[in-house]
Design an enzyme around this catalytic site. Structure first.
Site, short mmCIF file in Angstrom:
data_model
loop_
_atom_site.label_atom_id
_atom_site.label_comp_id
_atom_site.label_asym_id
_atom_site.label_seq_id
_atom_site.Cartn_x
_atom_site.Cartn_y
_atom_site.Cartn_z
NE ARG A 34 -4.23 -1.71 1.77
CZ ARG A 34 -4.97 -2.39 2.62
NH1 ARG A 34 -4.66 -2.39 3.91
NH2 ARG A 34 -6.01 -3.06 2.22
CE LYS A 192 -20.55 -17.09 6.52
NZ LYS A 192 -20.89 -16.46 7.78
N GLY A 345 -8.62 -8.57 -0.49
CA GLY A 345 -7.51 -9.00 0.36
C GLY A 345 -7.03 -10.42 0.06
N GLY A 368 -13.08 -3.74 -0.72
CA GLY A 368 -14.45 -3.33 -0.40
C GLY A 368 -14.94 -2.26 -1.36
P1 AMP Z 1 -13.94 -13.99 1.26
O1 AMP Z 1 -13.40 -13.23 2.42
O2 AMP Z 1 -15.41 -14.10 1.22
O3 AMP Z 1 -13.32 -13.55 -0.06
O4 AMP Z 1 -13.47 -15.49 1.50
C1 AMP Z 1 -12.13 -15.89 1.41
C2 AMP Z 1 -11.96 -17.14 2.21
O5 AMP Z 1 -12.81 -18.16 1.72
C3 AMP Z 1 -10.55 -17.69 2.17
O6 AMP Z 1 -9.98 -17.58 3.44
C4 AMP Z 1 -10.75 -19.14 1.76
O7 AMP Z 1 -9.97 -20.03 2.52
C5 AMP Z 1 -12.20 -19.38 2.03
N1 AMP Z 1 -12.75 -20.46 1.22
C6 AMP Z 1 -12.59 -20.66 -0.09
N2 AMP Z 1 -13.17 -21.81 -0.49
C7 AMP Z 1 -13.73 -22.36 0.61
C8 AMP Z 1 -14.48 -23.55 0.84
N3 AMP Z 1 -14.76 -24.40 -0.14
N4 AMP Z 1 -14.86 -23.82 2.11
C9 AMP Z 1 -14.56 -22.96 3.09
N5 AMP Z 1 -13.88 -21.81 2.94
C10 AMP Z 1 -13.45 -21.51 1.71
#
Ligand code: AMP
Length: 387
Positions: A34, A192, A345, A368
């Site tokens: 950054r 999610k 991130g 974000g």
């Molecule tokens: P996000 O912050 O929503 O972008 O999510 C990123 C996180 O999702 C990372 O830390 C990944 O380890 C996790 N992730 C990716 N695929 C899976 C999965 N199949 N099951 C659980 N966590 C996951």
């Protein structure tokens, strides 16, 4: 939106809001990305003859309380070295305007020590504005927040403009959203659906192909009736996912879901793993990565695209046994001839982990902000510059 490039700042006090929120361990900066991204902005203001004051935040301290562990002191030392000139850290800038001459730079201590910063307090915003002739907003990672140093200050200062980083981010996002080269692909991975619902919907309206990944793909697969065992997924969003799939079909958007997956008996690096067809996932298994056939399918899809937007991993890439899908995806993006745009991130962490930094055409500095911009939301820190 005016930009620093077009504004005469000679002998003017230039107050810039940057995103210098770097990870620090035991007083040492562990990733300087950054700061590196912000250096050209500081240099530009200096070359134009401005007297530069930098505002930034670090972490989440309790407002109104000084806490040394959230001090920007390591950033001031880093900047002094990078600019080859002293960059003083100033603490009491709200009571005494910092003495700074043209060609000099000072760093104002963590804005989040100031009461009213996060609530966008008008009194605090006016105090910031009084320090400056020109306000430059150049922390793309913070323009989605309406806070005193990202929004309020721009309302009270005489001249407010975007810095080169914010201007470039907006210009790039605008061009890929309004006038993309097609075919266009969005990869939306991560944990999610709920946190990326709006961005998924926005993409269904814009792209030709969508690759949902990670926990998001699990929810889509469950919505299609597959058993996802004990995988991370969101049962309360199954209807929403079904509606999105129907909408995608109606609009001719190809949603690419996994055909094979890597399953594990626990969420651990040492888990017992297996690669299976998506039809064979058992009740006690969790899907933690895509399988090799899917990874190759993703790579093929990517190679056919002219524009690729990537946010979020397609597996638990932080753990070696579940990193191969995201690695293959990263490699395909690196090799792609289309324009690639990535941000967020975890995505940046994956880009670094798989060493493709130089091969992605544009890496956004604000996860974000980038998502909210794609969703079509008004970003307060940008809107105030347009006013
Ligand atoms: P996000 O912050 O929503 O972008 O999510 C990123 C996180 O999702 C990372 O830390 C990944 O380890 C996790 N992730 C990716 N695929 C899976 C999965 N199949 N099951 C659980 N966590 C996951």
């Amino acid at each position: 939106m005016r930009s620093l490039q077009d504004i005469d700042v000679k002998d003017k006090k230039v107050l810039m809001r940057l995103d210098l929120n770097v990870p620090i361990k035991e007083g040492k900066i562990t990733s300087d990305a950054r700061i590196q991204a912000a250096l050209p902005t500081i240099k530009m203001a200096l070359e134009k003859g401005g007297a530069v004051m930098i505002m930034a935040h670090l972490g989440r301290p309790v407002e109104g309380e000084y806490d040394e562990s959230f001090s920007l002191a390591p950033v001031a030392s880093y900047l002094s070295e990078a600019l080859a000139q002293e960059v003083k850290l100033v603490k009491d800038y709200l009571d005494n305007a910092p003495q700074v001459q043209s060609g000099q730079v000072v760093l104002l201590e963590n804005v989040r020590f100031n009461k009213g910063e996060k609530k966008n307090d008008a009194g605090l915003a006016k105090q910031y504005a009084q320090l400056a002739d020109v306000f430059v907003s150049d922390g793309f990672g913070v323009v989605h927040r309406a806070q005193a140093s990202t929004h309020g200050v721009a309302e009270y200062v005489e001249i407010a403009c975007a810095g080169p980083l914010v201007a470039k981010e907006v210009e790039t996002l605008k061009s890929i959203l309004l006038n993309p080269k097609r075919p266009m692909l969005a990869i939306v991975g991560g944990a999610k659906v709920s946190s990326k619902l709006l961005v998924l919907k926005a993409f269904i309206d814009k792209v030709d192909t969508l690759i949902p990944g990670g926990g998001i793909a699990n929810t889509f697969m469950a919505a299609k009736g597959y058993n996802v065992g004990s995988s991370l997924y969101e049962p309360d969003l199954l209807n929403e996912a079904r509606e999105m799939l129907a909408l995608a079909k109606e609009k001719g958007v190809n949603v690419v879901l996994p055909m094979d997956v890597v399953v594990a008996d626990e969420f651990s690096e040492n888990a017992k793993t297996a690669t299976k067809s998506i039809e064979d996932v058992a009740e006690n298994e969790m899907i933690l990565d895509v399988g090799p056939q899917t990874a190759e399918l993703f790579a093929r899809v990517i190679s056919e695209m002219q524009t690729i937007i990537w946010n979020g991993p397609v597996g638990v890439f932080e753990m070696k046994p579940f990193s191969q899908g995201t690695q293959r995806l990263a490699q395909a993006i690196a090799e792609s001839e289309g324009f690639s745009f990535a941000g967020g991130g975890d995505t940046i962490a994956a880009i670094n982990q798989f060493n493709i930094e130089d091969k992605v055409d544009y890496v956004s500095t604000g996860g974000g902000s980038m998502l909210e911009y794609i969703e079509g939301k008004t970003l307060p820190g940008l809107a105030v510059l347009e006013d």
